[in-house]
Enzyme design. Structure first.
Site, PDB file in Angstrom:
ATOM      1  NE  ARG A 137      -4.948  10.959  -0.003  1.00 28.05           N
ATOM      2  CZ  ARG A 137      -5.271  10.095   0.957  1.00 28.05           C
ATOM      3  NH1 ARG A 137      -4.423   9.900   1.949  1.00 28.05           N
ATOM      4  NH2 ARG A 137      -6.403   9.451   0.921  1.00 28.05           N
TER       5      ARG A 137
ATOM      6  CG  ASP B 103      -3.196   9.251  -3.529  1.00 26.43           C
ATOM      7  OD1 ASP B 103      -3.939  10.058  -4.118  1.00 26.43           O
ATOM      8  OD2 ASP B 103      -2.440   9.571  -2.611  1.00 26.43           O
TER       9      ASP B 103
ATOM     10  CG  ASP C 161      -1.882   1.145   1.250  1.00 23.81           C
ATOM     11  OD1 ASP C 161      -2.192   1.663   0.161  1.00 23.81           O
ATOM     12  OD2 ASP C 161      -2.300   1.540   2.343  1.00 23.81           O
ATOM     13  CE  LYS C 162       0.007   7.409  -2.454  1.00 20.95           C
ATOM     14  NZ  LYS C 162       0.253   8.430  -1.396  1.00 20.95           N
ATOM     15  CB  THR C 163      -1.508   6.588   2.327  1.00 22.86           C
ATOM     16  OG1 THR C 163      -1.628   7.252   1.069  1.00 22.86           O
ATOM     17  CG2 THR C 163      -1.598   7.599   3.446  1.00 22.86           C
TER      18      THR C 163
ATOM     19  CG  PHE D 111     -13.940   8.066   2.153  1.00 20.33           C
ATOM     20  CD1 PHE D 111     -13.775   8.897   1.060  1.00 20.33           C
ATOM     21  CD2 PHE D 111     -13.245   6.863   2.179  1.00 20.33           C
ATOM     22  CE1 PHE D 111     -12.940   8.540   0.016  1.00 20.33           C
ATOM     23  CE2 PHE D 111     -12.399   6.496   1.146  1.00 20.33           C
ATOM     24  CZ  PHE D 111     -12.248   7.343   0.061  1.00 20.33           C
TER      25      PHE D 111
END
Length: 750
Positions: free
Chosen positions: A586, A652, A411-413, A530
């Site tokens: 972002r 993202d 994953d990134k974040t 969300f």
């Protein structure tokens, strides 16, 4: 009582047996559901009923009950309310179970507990340790003993016994740890019996259909339940690994809807999952926060997770296949040697005993006898190293598979990058044109943009500290506003007191309503949380003294722009968005809409988000920067040096992901990135794939070349290219390729 045995076979062709039991009802059971595969439609629900005095046949396999369906002559999975239940029925039909009905269901579903069995050493010896290698080893030792070969035989026996004992001890210890980790505290639960009557019940006696009360100060969920009244702040890190508190909202009450409840997918944001921690509740007046139990025991999300650990799927790795082939080849070689040895010894006239011993000894020479013991010792050593890092394994043989990893997805974040975000600035829109970057949102004039940043979030106060998503937290803190949580309000029932946000300095506190001298306070009336599929969240707010409510929305720029009026979008929207995302920022888009003054509090609490999330006015962009973790680049380089492929999977923006991939050396400087964008078929055209090159210019900014765009996918001859390149693809395009271009999917993946 036991009736007979049933033979079972799973998808991996593993064979099991189970006792078929009889469940007798003296008073009769009410209807219950079973999971059923129907060939004609997607429905998976069948309703069965038991008459008075009738018996029900069932069996339990791996903690799951299977019930005999008389109508089609099959055993089918016993389900709770998570299958085939309409959303509207939760509000209409579930008011609380009576004592008799509750006990009937308890007999049917069994106790609500997740109890991990710690097997005895004898059972573990046969299930976990002994395998054909050890049987062969025992044969070899006996053979050597018969040939007076005691010393080496003794060494093999000693090593094997020590390794088996150590393996048994570690495996049982890990099972004890797992049992203690998943064990639930035997607490009492406040349960509704209908007509306003409540009773304290042990959590082990909960059944699907029970209406439970969520305590004001939180609890640990002992079942899966759908929220009916009130909001809950939940920590789901036990299931998701994310420590950020999540807000759960009540299941919408839509009497005329035929929507079927799906707790693991569409209605996840309304579901409280077993094992998760309810930190606190927001409740309605003097009413109680209530939820309906939908799954219990091993059928819950936590129970299924534990079952996956206890009963892992059979490993079908190439490593085991190659190992078996290797042993088979060695055995064939041994057979040749045995045949030759038999011929020579018979020709020499040796005794039968000597011929048998020397012929069989060929096998023990060709096939390494010490291999099982050596692998067991190595596995135990690896298991101890993992335990020091807080990693526990109850199936030690699977550790060997970790050495065969050839790809790792990140994953990134929060994984490649730091958990926290820093606000780079905001880019407001005025008269349909982007203004310059405003680095301090406090410099913004009082208006919709600043109000959106202060209200459109899921933050909450927990023990006097503001908690929530790091992005929301950084965004709100940058406004320098205050947030006040609601307290108990008994003056209104069925209407939640809104969370209040307001500026913290005196100059702006009265600026909006200077003539009326009313404090500038905004109440958050309704929150649409969300979701990853919608890629946005929104809130309905009411400004003190205003005659109407407002809706503020933030989320993915592409999704938010799609909801906005076209005339409110700047003409250079895509260019500006691409400029920031290609620098690794972002980007979050913000939009706003004043709602109809006729919209009441009561209707706002029940209105569907699709009704209000439309025809928005675009307000601008919020630019966040997220730096790499210090250890990210060295780890990525180390994995690549070990010839392990690294892949980024993120929600993202694609350009942001490409920029981060270059920064952390996942994509080297000399390697090209091809963005794959596929469009589904329409009335006038077939499905098509577009290829776009994302390249780096002299200013270290990414640019996009459209030279290959709009050409058929066959024009990109992947196999003929000699330079290194990577593919970047979004979820929608991946789905189009999987359905319409299955022949090219393996090439894109590789």
């Amino acid at each position: 009582m036991h009736v007979n045995l049933i033979a079972l076979s799973d998808q991996s062709s593993q064979l099991f047996t189970a006792d078929v039991l009889l469940m007798t009802s003296r008073e009769g059971y009410q209807s219950f559901a079973v999971n059923q595969e129907l060939s004609s439609c997607d429905e998976r629900t069948s309703i069965l009923s038991m008459k008075q005095g009738s018996a029900l046949r069932y069996f339990v396999h791996q903690h799951v009950r299977y019930i005999w369906n008389q109508s089609n002559g099959k055993f089918e999975t016993l389900c709770g309310l998570d299958v085939g239940t309409k959303c509207s029925s939760f509000h209409e039909d579930f008011k609380g179970l009576g004592v008799t009905e509750q006990w009937k269901k308890l007999d049917l579903y069994g106790p609500n507990e997740i109890d991990v069995e710690v097997k005895s050493y004898i059972v573990l010896l046969f299930e976990e340790v002994l395998n054909p290698f050890y049987i062969f080893q025992l044969f070899s030792v006996i053979l050597w003993m018969c040939d007076d070969y005691y010393f080496y035989s003794g060494c093999i026996i000693l090593i094997s016994v020590v390794s088996i004992v150590m393996s048994l001890y570690e495996t049982k210890k890990q099972r004890r740890i797992l049992r203690d980790m998943v064990a639930s505290h035997k607490s009492m639960v406040h349960v509704s019996r209908g007509n306003g009557v409540f009773e304290d019940l042990p959590m082990t006696q909960l059944v699907p259909g029970d209406v439970i009360v969520i305590p004001k100060h939180g609890c640990t969920m002992s079942c899966d339940a759908v929220l009916l009244v009130g909001n809950c702040i939940v920590n789901e890190s036990m299931l998701t690994g994310e420590s950020v508190p999540v807000t759960k909202t009540p299941l919408p009450n839509q009497p005329d809807s035929d929507e079927v409840f799906s707790p693991d997918d569409v209605h996840k944001r309304y579901t409280l999952f077993c094992g998760t921690q309810v930190i606190q509740t927001r409740y309605y007046g003097a009413g109680k926060v209530t939820a309906v139990v939908v799954r219990t025991g091993y059928s819950t999300s936590k129970g299924r997770l534990v079952r996956a650990i206890l009963y892992p799927k059979q490993m079908d790795f190439k490593f085991y296949t190659d190992a078996i082939r290797f042993v088979q080849i060695l055995f064939l070689i041994a057979l040749c040697g045995m045949a030759y040895n038999l011929y020579v010894f018979i020709k020499r006239g040796e005794s039968v005993r000597r011929i048998i011993l020397r012929t069989l000894d060929i096998i023990t020479i060709v096939v390494p006898v010490a291999l099982p013991a050596a692998m067991t010792v190595g596995t135990i050593y690896a298991q101890n190293r993992l335990k020091k890092e807080g990693i526990f394994c109850i199936s030690p043989p699977r550790i060997n598979m970790c050495g065969k990893l050839n790809s790792i997805c990140f994953d990134k974040t929060g994984t490649l990058t730091e958990d926290g975000l820093d606000l780079y600035g905001v880019v407001p829109v005025q008269e349909d044109r982007f203004l310059h970057v405003v680095q301090h949102p406090t410099d913004l004039p009082t208006g919709p943009f600043l109000a959106a940043m202060a209200t459109c979030h899921s933050l909450t106060m927990i023990e006097g500290e503001l908690k929530g998503d790091p992005l929301d937290l950084k965004m709100f803190e940058s406004t320098n506003w205050l947030l006040e949580e609601p307290g108990q309000d008994t003056s209104r029932f069925d209407m939640m007191v809104p969370t209040i946000v307001k500026p913290c300095n005196k100059e702006t506190y009265f600026s909006a309503y200077d003539q009326k001298m009313l404090p500038y306070e905004i109440g958050i009336v309704r929150q649409f949380v969300f979701t990853s599929d919608l890629q946005r969240m929104s809130v309905i707010t009411r400004t003190l003294g205003s005659s109407h409510m407002d809706l503020y929305c933030k989320g993915s720029p592409e999704k938010v722009a799609h909801l906005c009026n076209v005339e409110s979008l700047p003409c250079d929207f895509h260019y500006v968005l691409q400029r920031y995302t290609m620098k690794g920022f972002r980007v979050i888009a913000v939009a706003w809409k004043p709602l109809n003054p006729a919209l009441t509090w009561h209707r706002a609490s029940r209105i569907q988000r699709e009704t209000v999330e439309c025809e928005l006015t675009f307000l601008g962009l919020i630019i966040m920067q997220n730096s790499l973790k210090p250890e990210t680049t060295p780890v990525i380089r180390q994995l690549k040096a070990a010839n392990i492929r690294v892949v980024m999977v993120t929600g993202d923006n694609m350009h942001t992901a490409i920029s981060v991939a270059r920064d952390c050396a996942m994509v080297d400087e000399e390697e090209k990135v091809i963005m794959v964008k596929a469009s589904p078929p329409s009335k006038n055209s077939e499905a098509v794939i577009h290829w776009e090159y994302a390249e780096v210019n002299l200013d270290n900014e990414l640019t996009v070349s459209h030279e290959e765009r709009d050409k058929p996918y066959s024009t990109l001859n992947i196999e003929s290219r000699v330079d290194n390149f990577h593919f970047a693809i979004d979820g929608g395009s991946f789905g189009v390729i999987r359905v319409h271009f299955p022949d090219i999917l393996p090439k894109v993946i590789i």
